[in-house]
Design an enzyme around this catalytic site. Structure first.
Site, PDB file in Angstrom:
ATOM      1  CB  ALA A 116      20.299 -15.560 -42.852  1.00 11.72           C
ATOM      2  N   GLY A 173      22.099 -14.362 -47.626  1.00 10.52           N
ATOM      3  CA  GLY A 173      22.197 -15.955 -47.924  1.00 10.52           C
ATOM      4  C   GLY A 173      21.885 -16.237 -48.999  1.00 10.52           C
ATOM      5  CD  GLU A 202      26.600 -14.875 -48.037  1.00 11.57           C
ATOM      6  OE1 GLU A 202      27.479 -14.531 -47.672  1.00 11.57           O
ATOM      7  OE2 GLU A 202      25.576 -15.341 -47.370  1.00 11.57           O
ATOM      8  CD  GLU A 223      24.495 -10.633 -45.671  1.00  9.99           C
ATOM      9  OE1 GLU A 223      24.392 -11.659 -46.116  1.00  9.99           O
ATOM     10  OE2 GLU A 223      24.683  -9.424 -46.538  1.00  9.99           O
TER      11      GLU A 223
END
Length: 257
Positions: A65, A108, A111, A131
């Site tokens: 992210a 992310g 993911e 994270e």
């Protein structure tokens, strides 16, 4: 509106989405995810496209992210933005999505790769959910999809330590389909996409739907769902064409009807 963060190409029957933020290792922000999802939805409605390849570049699929965007967010802002609704829309894409992953696929990015249906990885790919290192946890499916792919203990270790795994380790544990040299991962993904695109598009969609259902239901309900889709295919012209082509010892010409 012009696309700012992705490059979109069409090589029918394959659609291609390339994440294009190389200066920040393809970091994901809200607008980038929106562009990906809206393009996937457009491809889903295009009868000329049967499979999508989602990729980045040799150095990074996506390193995660955009931390600058997240660092100033408040819970209320995140709720109002409702960015995870975009990720939920990705689950409704009916055509297969192949992730062509090289370099970093972290946070992310990992993911997003796991939201694909198949992953072809280069030998340089690195997967992880780091994270925890910045005081948060995965929020776009990492705790759920990684656990289903690797099992409780390996996922627990990766998420709680933030450690990465290599492409070969990911392959060993079933997170990726295969690992190939960095020079060929993208072409290998497109080759596989064309192979899938040659199959009956209705059967492909219903088969994908049934496989995904296995993660959401118990065995009995999943079997009933599978049988319903199996029966539905016997009402299609593609089923008749496929079986007759087999009998005639020729290649089937599927039309998605």
């Amino acid at each position: 509106m012009p696309l700012e963060h992705i490059i979109v190409e069409q090589e029918p029957p394959v659609g291609i989405i390339r994440i294009n933020r190389p200066k920040v290792l393809n970091a994901l922000n809200f607008h980038l995810i929106r562009e990906i999802v809206e393009t996937l939805e457009a491809f889903d409605k295009d009868d000329g496209l049967k499979v999508t390849v989602l990729t980045g570049n040799d150095d990074a699929f996506s390193a995660g992210a955009d931390i600058k965007e997240l660092s100033e967010a408040t819970p209320v802002e995140l709720i109002k933005r409702n960015q995870f609704a975009l990720w939920d829309r990705m689950k409704k894409i009916s055509k297969p999505i192949i992730g062509a992953v090289s370099g970093y696929a972290l946070g992310g990015g990992c993911e997003l790769a796991m939201a694909c249906d198949i992953i072809i990885a280069s030998e340089t790919a690195k997967f992880g959910q780091p994270e925890i290192n910045i005081g948060i946890m995965p929020g776009a499916g990492g705790t759920q999809r990684l656990t289903r792919a690797l099992g409780k203990y390996r996922a627990m270790e990766m998420i709680l330590t933030g450690q990465h795994i290599t492409a070969r380790e990911a392959e060993k544990h079933g997170l990726v389909n295969r690992v190939v040299p960095v020079e060929s991962y993208y072409q290998e993904a497109k080759k596989l996409a064309r192979q899938i695109a040659d199959k009956g598009p209705i059967a492909t969609r219903l088969a994908k739907d049934a496989i995904l259902k296995a993660f959401e239901t118990g065995l009995d309900e999943g079997l009933q769902f599978e049988r319903r889709n199996f029966y539905l295919l016997f009402s299609t012209e593609d089923m008749k064409e496929g079986m007759q082509a087999f009998i005639d010892k020729r290649s089937a010409q599927f039309k998605g009807r």
